[in-house]
Design an enzyme around this catalytic site. Structure first.
Site, PDB file in Angstrom:
ATOM      1  N   ASP A  56       5.694 -16.656   8.982  1.00  0.00           N
ATOM      2  CA  ASP A  56       5.984 -15.241   8.703  1.00  0.00           C
ATOM      3  C   ASP A  56       5.953 -15.036   7.185  1.00  0.00           C
ATOM      4  OD1 ASP A  56       6.767 -12.514   9.029  1.00  0.00           O
ATOM      5  OD2 ASP A  56       7.988 -13.080  10.767  1.00  0.00           O
ATOM      6  N   ARG A 110      -1.784   8.482  17.804  1.00  0.00           N
ATOM      7  CA  ARG A 110      -0.634   7.718  18.286  1.00  0.00           C
ATOM      8  C   ARG A 110      -1.079   6.571  19.202  1.00  0.00           C
ATOM      9  NH1 ARG A 110       2.845   5.315  20.785  1.00  0.00           N
ATOM     10  NH2 ARG A 110       4.729   6.103  21.771  1.00  0.00           N
ATOM     11  N   TYR A 118      -2.316   2.146  18.434  1.00  0.00           N
ATOM     12  CA  TYR A 118      -1.594   0.909  18.731  1.00  0.00           C
ATOM     13  C   TYR A 118      -1.920   0.406  20.133  1.00  0.00           C
ATOM     14  CZ  TYR A 118       2.568  -1.983  19.753  1.00  0.00           C
ATOM     15  OH  TYR A 118       3.430  -2.996  20.129  1.00  0.00           O
ATOM     16  N   TYR A 127       7.125  12.973  13.645  1.00  0.00           N
ATOM     17  CA  TYR A 127       6.149  11.900  13.506  1.00  0.00           C
ATOM     18  C   TYR A 127       4.894  12.286  12.728  1.00  0.00           C
ATOM     19  CZ  TYR A 127       8.640   9.070  17.001  1.00  0.00           C
ATOM     20  OH  TYR A 127       9.561   8.327  17.678  1.00  0.00           O
ATOM     21  N   ASP A 165       2.645  11.081  23.596  1.00  0.00           N
ATOM     22  CA  ASP A 165       3.599  10.142  24.171  1.00  0.00           C
ATOM     23  C   ASP A 165       3.343   9.967  25.658  1.00  0.00           C
ATOM     24  OD1 ASP A 165       5.670   8.369  24.220  1.00  0.00           O
ATOM     25  OD2 ASP A 165       7.228   9.801  23.690  1.00  0.00           O
TER      26      ASP A 165
END
EC number: 4.1.1.35
Length: 388
Positions: free
Chosen positions: A48, A181, A184, A330, A336
């Site tokens: 990391d 959105r 991802y 946002y 969503d």
């Protein structure tokens, strides 16, 4: 301290292995490292850029597990050491990702690169070197439910079958390209497809994990305290931040979306079963969530307000919530999913896993930790005079 005589689900002795854990310093990674150090004899090559959340495992060097965990400060975007670490390991667990909804439509390029491009070498190195891979995806790959597209007056909207998300059957339904959105979810879906193809064509041994809102201590960040002041974490950390600051909880578009939440310690039990039972886990995609802990975001806000009042001893605000638009909260391009309810058939059949912790109990554990850890720091930050 664990002994070497641990058995898998089929009664066979579990041999200690070396695990290259990418993203070991994050929320999930820190809990998984704790579990591996406390209950197994496995070794961890912890990869990391930060180690704050696992520093207690690394220092002091007198821990009984000190020879079983090494921290490697590596950014997987551009570090040639990564392949060497994967070669040294028996198993690679990839947790690295940008996974904060506020970033999906404001930083879509970073989101796509982080979740697809940056993951490509990990998959490639595992496949070329015949190393097993456990890759963390997301429940967002399902997108919107079939039920959300039914007419509002359709009686079928009451049928749970149109909302339950099944690993091997449910379609992945995303919004239009303008709704960034979904950057991802699309990136995560594509890397899943690549991993699956590597398994089919080149024999890669893989397991894909689809987390459904894993909650617990050390999750996300509290803006301006242990993370960027301008950042917007996921819903539970957002609400926690508001509670700690005695501010109303912001409900995006009325808080009507429905979600399920699972306690991190329950979820890590599932991951350990995947690690220790490759014969049962390889080639599978697993939902890991708790369908019994389903609430609307508004109900979550109400419950968190009640739980926080209990753990902090502080009175709730007279107006505990306020509605905001998704565009205001946002930015442009937000969209969503309506519901995310995991079907648990496959993981129960293969690994015998079921979550145990109720929503109230996991919220109480998380908010107790956050109040103890952050409340005083936030009081001091609020009291600090602003420089003129």
């Amino acid at each position: 301290m664990a002994s070497a005589a641990r058995l898998d689900l089929d009664g066979n002795a579990i041999k200690p292995m070396t695990i290259c854990m990418i993203g070991a310093g994050g929320f999930i990674g820190s809990h998984l490292c704790e579990k591996l150090m406390a209950e197994t004899m496995h070794k961890v090559l912890a990869v990391d850029v930060y180690n704050d959340k696992i520093r207690h495992l690394l220092e002091p060097a007198t821990h009984p597990w000190s020879d079983r965990i090494q921290f490697h400060r590596i950014n997987i975007k551009h570090d040639s050491r990564l392949e060497g670490l994967i070669k040294m390991a028996d198993l690679t667990v990839n947790l690295a990702a940008i996974c904060t909804p506020a970033d999906y439509n404001t930083r879509p390029l970073d989101t796509i690169y982080s979740n697809f491009i940056d993951a490509l070498p990990v998959v490639k190195y595992c496949s070329e070197n015949n190393k097993r891979l456990i890759h963390f995806s997301t429940c967002e790959v399902y997108g919107k439910t079939i039920g959300s597209f039914l007419p509002k007056d359709s009686p079928l909207r009451q049928d749970p079958a149109y909302y339950l998300l099944k690993e091997d059957a449910s379609p992945c339904i995303f919004g239009s390209i303008e709704k960034q959105r979904w950057s991802y979810a699309c990136a995560k879906q594509l890397i899943e497809r690549l991993i699956y193809a590597e398994g089919a064509e080149n024999g890669l041994e893989f397991t894909i994990v689809r987390p459904f809102n894993w909650i617990g201590p050390r999750m996300d960040f509290i803006p301006g305290i242990d993370g960027p002041s301008e950042g917007v974490p996921r819903v539970l950390a957002c609400f926690s931040n508001n509670l700690l600051r005695h501010e109303p909880l912001k409900l995006v578009d009325g808080g009507q979306s429905q979600r399920t939440f699972v306690y991190i310690k329950d979820a890590i039990e599932a991951v350990l079963l995947m690690i220790d039972n490759p014969g049962r886990a390889n080639g599978h995609i697993f939902n890991v969530g708790n369908p019994n802990n389903e609430v609307t975001v508004r109900q979550l806000a109400e419950m968190m307000t009640e739980v926080y009042a209990k753990v902090s001893g502080e009175p709730s605000l007279e107006v505990p919530t306020v509605d905001v638009s998704s565009k205001e909260f946002y930015g442009e391009g937000y969209d969503d999913s309506d519901k995310r309810i995991p079907d648990m058939t496959i993981i129960n059949k293969q690994l015998g896993w079921n979550p145990k912790t109720s929503l109230w109990d996991l919220l109480e554990s998380t908010l107790t930790y956050q109040h103890r850890t952050y409340a005083e720091a936030i009081k001091q930050a609020i009291a600090k005079p602003v420089a003129s």
